[in-house]
Write a protein that holds these residues in place. Sequence first.
Motif, PDB file in Angstrom:
ATOM      1  N   ASP A 185       0.822  -1.210   0.000  1.00 61.69           N
ATOM      2  CA  ASP A 185       0.000   0.000   0.000  1.00 61.69           C
ATOM      3  C   ASP A 185       0.855   1.258   0.000  1.00 61.69           C
ATOM      4  O   ASP A 185       0.543   2.237  -0.702  1.00 61.69           O
ATOM      5  CB  ASP A 185      -0.928   0.000   1.219  1.00 61.69           C
ATOM      6  CG  ASP A 185      -1.988  -1.088   1.137  1.00 61.69           C
ATOM      7  OD1 ASP A 185      -2.254  -1.546   0.006  1.00 61.69           O
ATOM      8  OD2 ASP A 185      -2.540  -1.470   2.183  1.00 61.69           O
ATOM      9  N   ALA A 186       1.925   1.253   0.756  1.00 61.95           N
ATOM     10  CA  ALA A 186       2.788   2.436   0.817  1.00 61.95           C
ATOM     11  C   ALA A 186       3.415   2.719  -0.550  1.00 61.95           C
ATOM     12  O   ALA A 186       3.503   3.883  -0.985  1.00 61.95           O
ATOM     13  CB  ALA A 186       3.875   2.234   1.869  1.00 61.95           C
ATOM     14  N   TRP A 187       3.853   1.670  -1.217  1.00 53.49           N
ATOM     15  CA  TRP A 187       4.460   1.827  -2.547  1.00 53.49           C
ATOM     16  C   TRP A 187       3.432   2.376  -3.533  1.00 53.49           C
ATOM     17  O   TRP A 187       3.737   3.271  -4.337  1.00 53.49           O
ATOM     18  CB  TRP A 187       4.995   0.474  -3.024  1.00 53.49           C
ATOM     19  CG  TRP A 187       5.753   0.536  -4.321  1.00 53.49           C
ATOM     20  CD1 TRP A 187       7.090   0.707  -4.491  1.00 53.49           C
ATOM     21  CD2 TRP A 187       5.196   0.436  -5.641  1.00 53.49           C
ATOM     22  NE1 TRP A 187       7.422   0.727  -5.822  1.00 53.49           N
ATOM     23  CE2 TRP A 187       6.267   0.556  -6.558  1.00 53.49           C
ATOM     24  CE3 TRP A 187       3.911   0.255  -6.138  1.00 53.49           C
ATOM     25  CZ2 TRP A 187       6.088   0.500  -7.929  1.00 53.49           C
ATOM     26  CZ3 TRP A 187       3.716   0.210  -7.518  1.00 53.49           C
ATOM     27  CH2 TRP A 187       4.792   0.326  -8.392  1.00 53.49           C
ATOM     28  N   LEU A 188       2.198   1.869  -3.488  1.00 58.07           N
ATOM     29  CA  LEU A 188       1.152   2.319  -4.397  1.00 58.07           C
ATOM     30  C   LEU A 188       0.790   3.780  -4.145  1.00 58.07           C
ATOM     31  O   LEU A 188       0.556   4.552  -5.085  1.00 58.07           O
ATOM     32  CB  LEU A 188      -0.088   1.431  -4.255  1.00 58.07           C
ATOM     33  CG  LEU A 188       0.079  -0.017  -4.733  1.00 58.07           C
ATOM     34  CD1 LEU A 188      -1.121  -0.858  -4.324  1.00 58.07           C
ATOM     35  CD2 LEU A 188       0.271  -0.060  -6.253  1.00 58.07           C
ATOM     36  N   GLU A 189       0.763   4.176  -2.881  1.00 61.23           N
ATOM     37  CA  GLU A 189       0.463   5.570  -2.564  1.00 61.23           C
ATOM     38  C   GLU A 189       1.565   6.491  -3.081  1.00 61.23           C
ATOM     39  O   GLU A 189       1.291   7.586  -3.592  1.00 61.23           O
ATOM     40  CB  GLU A 189       0.303   5.732  -1.053  1.00 61.23           C
ATOM     41  CG  GLU A 189      -0.955   5.080  -0.502  1.00 61.23           C
ATOM     42  CD  GLU A 189      -1.019   5.174   1.009  1.00 61.23           C
ATOM     43  OE1 GLU A 189      -0.103   5.804   1.602  1.00 61.23           O
ATOM     44  OE2 GLU A 189      -1.966   4.617   1.604  1.00 61.23           O
ATOM     45  N   ARG A 190       2.825   6.065  -2.945  1.00 62.56           N
ATOM     46  CA  ARG A 190       3.942   6.863  -3.453  1.00 62.56           C
ATOM     47  C   ARG A 190       3.869   6.977  -4.977  1.00 62.56           C
ATOM     48  O   ARG A 190       4.130   8.048  -5.537  1.00 62.56           O
ATOM     49  CB  ARG A 190       5.269   6.233  -3.027  1.00 62.56           C
ATOM     50  CG  ARG A 190       6.484   7.083  -3.463  1.00 62.56           C
ATOM     51  CD  ARG A 190       7.795   6.560  -2.932  1.00 62.56           C
ATOM     52  NE  ARG A 190       8.197   5.325  -3.594  1.00 62.56           N
ATOM     53  CZ  ARG A 190       8.208   4.132  -3.009  1.00 62.56           C
ATOM     54  NH1 ARG A 190       7.814   4.005  -1.741  1.00 62.56           N
ATOM     55  NH2 ARG A 190       8.596   3.054  -3.669  1.00 62.56           N
ATOM     56  N   ALA A 192       1.142   6.868  -6.901  1.00 54.67           N
ATOM     57  CA  ALA A 192       0.069   7.796  -7.269  1.00 54.67           C
ATOM     58  C   ALA A 192       0.495   9.244  -7.030  1.00 54.67           C
ATOM     59  O   ALA A 192       0.199  10.134  -7.850  1.00 54.67           O
ATOM     60  CB  ALA A 192      -1.188   7.469  -6.471  1.00 54.67           C
ATOM     61  N   ARG A 193       1.213   9.493  -5.947  1.00 57.50           N
ATOM     62  CA  ARG A 193       1.658  10.845  -5.637  1.00 57.50           C
ATOM     63  C   ARG A 193       2.678  11.328  -6.665  1.00 57.50           C
ATOM     64  O   ARG A 193       2.622  12.474  -7.136  1.00 57.50           O
ATOM     65  CB  ARG A 193       2.256  10.881  -4.230  1.00 57.50           C
ATOM     66  CG  ARG A 193       2.665  12.289  -3.775  1.00 57.50           C
ATOM     67  CD  ARG A 193       3.147  12.305  -2.337  1.00 57.50           C
ATOM     68  NE  ARG A 193       4.352  11.499  -2.151  1.00 57.50           N
ATOM     69  CZ  ARG A 193       4.387  10.302  -1.560  1.00 57.50           C
ATOM     70  NH1 ARG A 193       3.271   9.760  -1.085  1.00 57.50           N
ATOM     71  NH2 ARG A 193       5.524   9.639  -1.422  1.00 57.50           N
ATOM     72  N   THR A 196       1.127  12.297  -9.958  1.00 59.76           N
ATOM     73  CA  THR A 196       0.488  13.614  -9.857  1.00 59.76           C
ATOM     74  C   THR A 196       1.514  14.731  -9.919  1.00 59.76           C
ATOM     75  O   THR A 196       1.325  15.745 -10.609  1.00 59.76           O
ATOM     76  CB  THR A 196      -0.314  13.714  -8.540  1.00 59.76           C
ATOM     77  OG1 THR A 196      -1.305  12.686  -8.506  1.00 59.76           O
ATOM     78  CG2 THR A 196      -0.968  15.068  -8.414  1.00 59.76           C
ATOM     79  N   SER A 217      -3.417  -3.961  -9.236  1.00 61.71           N
ATOM     80  CA  SER A 217      -3.200  -3.085  -8.076  1.00 61.71           C
ATOM     81  C   SER A 217      -2.768  -1.692  -8.510  1.00 61.71           C
ATOM     82  O   SER A 217      -3.251  -0.677  -7.978  1.00 61.71           O
ATOM     83  CB  SER A 217      -2.147  -3.705  -7.149  1.00 61.71           C
ATOM     84  OG  SER A 217      -2.572  -4.962  -6.668  1.00 61.71           O
ATOM     85  N   SER A 221      -4.787   1.908  -8.086  1.00 59.48           N
ATOM     86  CA  SER A 221      -4.194   3.040  -7.357  1.00 59.48           C
ATOM     87  C   SER A 221      -4.227   4.329  -8.168  1.00 59.48           C
ATOM     88  O   SER A 221      -4.142   5.423  -7.607  1.00 59.48           O
ATOM     89  CB  SER A 221      -2.745   2.718  -6.966  1.00 59.48           C
ATOM     90  OG  SER A 221      -1.900   2.708  -8.105  1.00 59.48           O
ATOM     91  N   ASN A 224      -7.980   7.695  -9.657  1.00 52.84           N
ATOM     92  CA  ASN A 224      -8.371   9.101  -9.553  1.00 52.84           C
ATOM     93  C   ASN A 224      -7.536  10.016 -10.442  1.00 52.84           C
ATOM     94  O   ASN A 224      -7.627  11.238 -10.331  1.00 52.84           O
ATOM     95  CB  ASN A 224      -8.282   9.570  -8.102  1.00 52.84           C
ATOM     96  CG  ASN A 224      -9.261   8.839  -7.200  1.00 52.84           C
ATOM     97  OD1 ASN A 224     -10.385   8.530  -7.619  1.00 52.84           O
ATOM     98  ND2 ASN A 224      -8.852   8.555  -5.973  1.00 52.84           N
TER      99      ASN A 224
END
Length: 460
Positions: A185-190, A192-193, A196, A217, A221, A224
């Motif tokens: 999850d942490a890798w996926l959030e990074r 996506a960030r 952006t 996955s 992520s 959006n």
Amino acid sequence: MSRKTQGLTERYPAQLIVPLVDILAIVLGGFLAYWWRFGDTQLPERVVLAIAIMALFVVMLNIVLAGYTRWRVTSLWTLLGRLLLVWLVVALLATSIIYFAQASERYSRLWVGVTLLLSFAMAGGARVAVQLVLRGVRLRGRARRSVFLVGPGYNLVNVAKGMRASPGEGYSIAGIERINGSVGDAWLERLARRVTECAAREVWICVPLEMGSTVRSIFYSLRNHTAEVRFIPDFRDMHLLNHRVSEVAGHYAIDLSVTPMNGMARVVKRLEDIVVGGLISVFILPVCIGIAIAIKSTSPGPVLFKQYRTGANGKQFKVYKFRSMKIHQEQEGQVTQATKDDPRLTSIGAFLRRTSLDELPQFYNVLQGRMSIVGPRPHALAHNEHYKEFVESYMRRHKVKPGITGWAQVNGLRGETDTLEKMERRVEYDLWYIDNWSVWLDLRIILLTIFKGFINPNAY
């Protein structure tokens, strides 16, 4: 997104602009042709109607043949080839309608021909100009699409090399995110960030097929984000053939090994064989008669040698050649390849084989529809059974009709295949031809055969 970062082809997409250019080319071509033919600038209603119908046919056929899509990744020669095919079909339709409507007295065939010739020149010239301008702009670093790459390091390197090798397509790397081990999850959030922050227009997921769950996955992520997401699977351990994405029974499919001879391509290939093969057959008839007399007068036995070979889709057919060897008996299931100074050759057999004149009767196979002028050379059945166990994707060369000449032959891969490496190279060239087939490639091979493909010291 600002207009500065948005590409020219996104602000002015080919799907909207190019049809208008084609319509304008038909209208202007019809006007100029009428003025040249009749010396009048006032077009009658029947001429205006004919121009409108031809323009409609041009746009509809281009849509069917994907002439207005994928301009960024389609070569200029492919675009011009599609355009020529469209104009030839329109010419056929126009003349057919005039003939069956018995309107030949109302429409000048010369006007129709000049209209299509001028409009093709203008439409083709517009495509050349647009592609050259876009390529120049992209090479200067403008009108480019920024891409964020995701995947294992070795995959990212291969994709980056491909991007650098095709600078005219206008892609640039905005960022990369390597996958080392599991994706959490942490890798996926990074990820996506970072997508952006770099404002990438596209995200390319470059992973091998076995990481399919990772693709899901990553895709979730990025739910959006408005960036386009592409999946670029790694097939480097697989020998692909005419691979593409298609839709089958309502599902998307990645075609790994399919024949290119489907739909319109099959019709075009057959027309090519009938027209070119028919003309060549008439031209070589006196030569064939002379060779037949020479064979009959120098050695006992039939003029023609007949042998079963494997054709398209694995179907067997009987191939014809001028007999170049003395009558002899082979062991069952065995075919001995001809070698240098082979004692089985007749007095004129070596000459026939070295100049490829023994292959001339195969134009009859072409007119039968069992062979093509250009394609992989058909091997003996015993050779197929032997090499299919040792050469990867060997039997995939039978996805198309075998040919009298081929890409391997004009590149010097003719004659005896006494080593496995020689056969591997021949198959490699055959598969490249199938994967890159076009009418223009066929014509190029035919021309190369005329200039350098007939005589070969390796053909025994």
